[in-house]
Design a protein around this motif. Structure first.
Motif, PDB file in Angstrom:
ATOM      1  N   PHE A 226     -16.707 -21.674 -16.662  1.00  0.00           N
ATOM      2  CA  PHE A 226     -17.844 -22.342 -17.294  1.00  0.00           C
ATOM      3  C   PHE A 226     -18.728 -23.083 -16.298  1.00  0.00           C
ATOM      4  N   PHE A 227     -18.169 -23.403 -15.132  1.00  0.00           N
ATOM      5  CA  PHE A 227     -18.936 -24.071 -14.087  1.00  0.00           C
ATOM      6  C   PHE A 227     -18.655 -23.361 -12.765  1.00  0.00           C
ATOM      7  N   PRO A 228     -19.090 -22.122 -12.618  1.00  0.00           N
ATOM      8  CA  PRO A 228     -18.762 -21.327 -11.435  1.00  0.00           C
ATOM      9  C   PRO A 228     -19.288 -21.970 -10.157  1.00  0.00           C
ATOM     10  N   LEU A 229     -18.603 -21.639  -9.041  1.00  0.00           N
ATOM     11  CA  LEU A 229     -18.958 -22.212  -7.746  1.00  0.00           C
ATOM     12  C   LEU A 229     -20.307 -21.716  -7.260  1.00  0.00           C
ATOM     13  N   GLY A 230     -20.728 -20.571  -7.659  1.00  0.00           N
ATOM     14  CA  GLY A 230     -22.009 -20.025  -7.226  1.00  0.00           C
ATOM     15  C   GLY A 230     -22.577 -19.134  -8.300  1.00  0.00           C
ATOM     16  N   PRO A 231     -23.862 -18.779  -8.199  1.00  0.00           N
ATOM     17  CA  PRO A 231     -24.469 -17.933  -9.218  1.00  0.00           C
ATOM     18  C   PRO A 231     -23.887 -16.527  -9.189  1.00  0.00           C
ATOM     19  N   LYS A 232     -23.736 -15.942 -10.352  1.00  0.00           N
ATOM     20  CA  LYS A 232     -23.271 -14.564 -10.414  1.00  0.00           C
ATOM     21  C   LYS A 232     -24.357 -13.667  -9.847  1.00  0.00           C
ATOM     22  N   GLU A 233     -23.962 -12.744  -8.969  1.00  0.00           N
ATOM     23  CA  GLU A 233     -24.945 -11.887  -8.319  1.00  0.00           C
ATOM     24  C   GLU A 233     -25.429 -10.810  -9.285  1.00  0.00           C
ATOM     25  N   ASN A 234     -26.687 -10.892  -9.649  1.00  0.00           N
ATOM     26  CA  ASN A 234     -27.261  -9.887 -10.543  1.00  0.00           C
ATOM     27  C   ASN A 234     -28.441  -9.177  -9.903  1.00  0.00           C
ATOM     28  N   GLU A 235     -28.563  -9.328  -8.568  1.00  0.00           N
ATOM     29  CA  GLU A 235     -29.639  -8.685  -7.828  1.00  0.00           C
ATOM     30  C   GLU A 235     -29.289  -8.681  -6.344  1.00  0.00           C
ATOM     31  N   VAL A 236     -29.963  -7.829  -5.610  1.00  0.00           N
ATOM     32  CA  VAL A 236     -29.851  -7.824  -4.148  1.00  0.00           C
ATOM     33  C   VAL A 236     -31.107  -8.486  -3.606  1.00  0.00           C
ATOM     34  N   ARG A 237     -30.934  -9.598  -2.928  1.00  0.00           N
ATOM     35  CA  ARG A 237     -32.086 -10.336  -2.412  1.00  0.00           C
ATOM     36  C   ARG A 237     -32.317  -9.975  -0.943  1.00  0.00           C
ATOM     37  N   VAL A 238     -33.512  -9.477  -0.672  1.00  0.00           N
ATOM     38  CA  VAL A 238     -33.870  -9.032   0.675  1.00  0.00           C
ATOM     39  C   VAL A 238     -35.073  -9.833   1.157  1.00  0.00           C
ATOM     40  N   GLY A 239     -34.891 -10.570   2.228  1.00  0.00           N
ATOM     41  CA  GLY A 239     -35.992 -11.322   2.812  1.00  0.00           C
ATOM     42  C   GLY A 239     -36.754 -10.457   3.804  1.00  0.00           C
ATOM     43  N   VAL A 240     -38.068 -10.454   3.703  1.00  0.00           N
ATOM     44  CA  VAL A 240     -38.903  -9.686   4.629  1.00  0.00           C
ATOM     45  C   VAL A 240     -39.818 -10.644   5.376  1.00  0.00           C
ATOM     46  N   LEU A 241     -39.636 -10.707   6.680  1.00  0.00           N
ATOM     47  CA  LEU A 241     -40.459 -11.548   7.548  1.00  0.00           C
ATOM     48  C   LEU A 241     -41.573 -10.709   8.152  1.00  0.00           C
ATOM     49  N   THR A 242     -42.821 -11.123   7.914  1.00  0.00           N
ATOM     50  CA  THR A 242     -43.959 -10.379   8.457  1.00  0.00           C
ATOM     51  C   THR A 242     -45.178 -11.291   8.478  1.00  0.00           C
ATOM     52  N   PRO A 243     -46.135 -11.059   9.380  1.00  0.00           N
ATOM     53  CA  PRO A 243     -47.319 -11.929   9.434  1.00  0.00           C
ATOM     54  C   PRO A 243     -48.357 -11.550   8.377  1.00  0.00           C
ATOM     55  N   LEU A 244     -48.632 -12.460   7.472  1.00  0.00           N
ATOM     56  CA  LEU A 244     -49.656 -12.234   6.449  1.00  0.00           C
ATOM     57  C   LEU A 244     -50.934 -12.999   6.766  1.00  0.00           C
ATOM     58  N   THR A 245     -50.858 -13.868   7.753  1.00  0.00           N
ATOM     59  CA  THR A 245     -52.029 -14.581   8.266  1.00  0.00           C
ATOM     60  C   THR A 245     -51.999 -14.485   9.783  1.00  0.00           C
ATOM     61  N   GLY A 246     -53.142 -14.725  10.404  1.00  0.00           N
ATOM     62  CA  GLY A 246     -53.213 -14.615  11.856  1.00  0.00           C
ATOM     63  C   GLY A 246     -53.735 -13.258  12.289  1.00  0.00           C
ATOM     64  N   ALA A 247     -53.689 -13.005  13.593  1.00  0.00           N
ATOM     65  CA  ALA A 247     -54.306 -11.813  14.180  1.00  0.00           C
ATOM     66  C   ALA A 247     -53.680 -10.509  13.701  1.00  0.00           C
ATOM     67  N   ALA A 248     -52.406 -10.544  13.318  1.00  0.00           N
ATOM     68  CA  ALA A 248     -51.713  -9.311  12.922  1.00  0.00           C
ATOM     69  C   ALA A 248     -51.560  -9.182  11.407  1.00  0.00           C
ATOM     70  N   ALA A 249     -52.380  -9.920  10.653  1.00  0.00           N
ATOM     71  CA  ALA A 249     -52.256  -9.908   9.193  1.00  0.00           C
ATOM     72  C   ALA A 249     -52.448  -8.508   8.603  1.00  0.00           C
ATOM     73  N   TYR A 250     -53.319  -7.710   9.219  1.00  0.00           N
ATOM     74  CA  TYR A 250     -53.548  -6.340   8.737  1.00  0.00           C
ATOM     75  C   TYR A 250     -52.240  -5.548   8.731  1.00  0.00           C
ATOM     76  N   PHE A 251     -51.469  -5.684   9.812  1.00  0.00           N
ATOM     77  CA  PHE A 251     -50.199  -4.967   9.904  1.00  0.00           C
ATOM     78  C   PHE A 251     -49.197  -5.532   8.895  1.00  0.00           C
ATOM     79  N   GLY A 252     -49.184  -6.869   8.790  1.00  0.00           N
ATOM     80  CA  GLY A 252     -48.245  -7.519   7.886  1.00  0.00           C
ATOM     81  C   GLY A 252     -48.484  -7.162   6.432  1.00  0.00           C
TER      82      GLY A 252
END
Length: 426
Positions: free
Chosen positions: A31-57
């Motif tokens: 009833f009070f689990p230590l962590g959230p039940k995994e119901n998705e795969v979370r993928v972090g994507v690091l990329t430049p969305l501002t600055g000189a390379a924003a077009y690529f990002g």
């Protein structure tokens, strides 16, 4: 009360305590689990969305979201019961300190299972160090500085090649020009902006030129200039005065590539071959310079010619561009490859435990027909480097980048020496 009776009471109390503790633990876990039940795969994507390379990002962001949606529509990660992928995009601004902070946030706050990124080598290094510190798999889609796989990282896997690999491709191409095509040239110039990526490329060129089996050319000019310059006339005049047969030139931002083209035309100098790396290869460059971009040579991981050579290249490129409105570039190509690696590893891991994902990544062996680049496939060595990564050489011919090397995938013959500006005007 007798001693025997007291002993029985003590035993009963102990039993009750254990039962209550067990029931309490059961209730807490359920009833009070230590962590959230995994119901998705979370993928972090690091990329430049501002600055000189924003077009690529922006292109990378579009490909990451498009690939996740594609995987999810095909049933998600089947070995995990069809869990869907949720992509969390983080803007690095092209800055190392921001990339590091974003990587930390993705891990500690967003609780991502995997990180993909981060385009710039200078950003990828501190971000990968954070992933290493927390024990989170890091799939590097593009960053090519050789030092990234010289850190002894356990959690780092690079799909793309290193500057050492790609620099060698340039010298192999030049050797092919001399030995197979019979062209003669003896002098070169090396030009680079003062970014980590470009200085790394230039350094590898200098090292390879010391190899008599590949290089041995006379370096008549070795030029460095700031990132995002406002004028390159002085540097172009220095090249003209040195008069090298071949110029090896690396800049990152598209505006710098445009500025170099304008400066070379202004001083009326164009070498027998202008071998470029970086901002020259993107659609915005040719749209801006038009016919002045003719005969420029570059290294690539993407070309429309691949659509003639590989069915998957045509399939992915057409669907991606039609559905997102974004151009295919080398950076969208490598982001696609990173998601192919991710999906494959998750399916084989059958778990979201970091160590199991890491082990699956170590055992990656993806065949070439699953990815866009003309590689044998994707397989990582002990440092996390894809052993099959390489570039092909392209040249602008009639307004389009066409593959000229290696021979087995070339679609046009190389034009060498390139016509001078005066010859083009005539």
């Amino acid at each position: 009360m007798s001693k025997k009776a007291l002993t029985k009471i003590h035993v009963a109390i102990i039993i009750v305590v254990f039962v209550v503790a067990a029931l309490g633990a059961y209730a807490w876990v359920n009833f009070f689990p230590l962590g959230p039940k995994e119901n998705e795969v979370r993928v972090g994507v690091l990329t430049p969305l501002t600055g000189a390379a924003a077009y690529f990002g922006e292109g990378q962001k579009a490909m990451a979201l498009w690939m996740a949606d594609r995987i999810n529509k095909e049933g998600g990660i089947k070995s995990l019961g069809g869990l869907k992928i949720r992509v969390i995009i983080a803007d690095t601004e092209g800055k190392p300190e921001v990339g590091k902070a974003q990587a930390s946030r993705l891990i500690t706050e967003e609780k991502v299972h995997v990180i993909i990124g981060a385009l710039h080598s200078g950003v990828t290094l501190p971000a990968a160090q954070e992933a290493e510190r927390y024990g989170i798999p890091f799939i590097c889609e593009t960053s090519s500085h050789p030092d990234l796989t010289r850190q002894g990282f356990k959690w780092f896997f690079r799909v793309w090649g290193s500057d050492a690999i790609f620099a060698r491709n340039y010298f192999e191409f030049m050797k092919w020009l001399k030995e197979t095509k019979g062209y003669e040239f003896r002098t070169i110039a090396i030009v680079a902006e003062e970014s980590l990526f470009c200085v790394g490329v230039a350094t590898e060129w200098e090292k390879l030129n010391l190899d008599s089996t590949l290089g041995g050319y006379q370096i008549v000019a070795n030029i460095r200039h700031p990132v995002s310059p406002t004028d390159l006339t002085t540097e172009a005049l220095a090249l003209k005065q040195a008069n090298p047969d071949i110029v090896l030139l690396t800049v990152t931002p598209i505006p710098s590539a445009i500025l170099w083209t304008q400066a070379l035309k202004q001083v009326n100098f164009f070498p027998k071959a202008l071998l470029t790396c970086g901002g020259f290869i993107f659609p915005e460059y040719l749209r801006s310079v038009g016919a002045d971009g003719e005969y420029v040579i570059g290294r690539e991981g993407w070309s429309i010619d691949l659509m003639e050579k590989k069915p998957i290249a045509k399939q992915i490129a057409e669907a991606f561009t039609n559905e997102t409105g974004k151009d295919m570039t080398v950076y969208t190509t490598t982001m696609h490859a990173a998601f192919v690696v991710l999906r494959d590893a998750l399916e084989r891991a059958g778990s979201l435990e970091p160590e199991k994902i890491r082990q699956a990544l170590i055992e990656t062996n993806i065949p070439g027909d699953k990815i866009i680049p003309p590689w044998q496939g994707i397989k990582f060595d002990a440092t996390g480097q894809n052993i099959y990564a390489m570039n092909f050489m392209v040249q602008v011919v009639k307004g389009q980048w066409r593959i000229i090397w290696p021979k087995d995938i070339a679609t046009v013959d190389v034009i060498f020496p390139a016509p001078s500006w005066n010859e083009r005007a005539g």
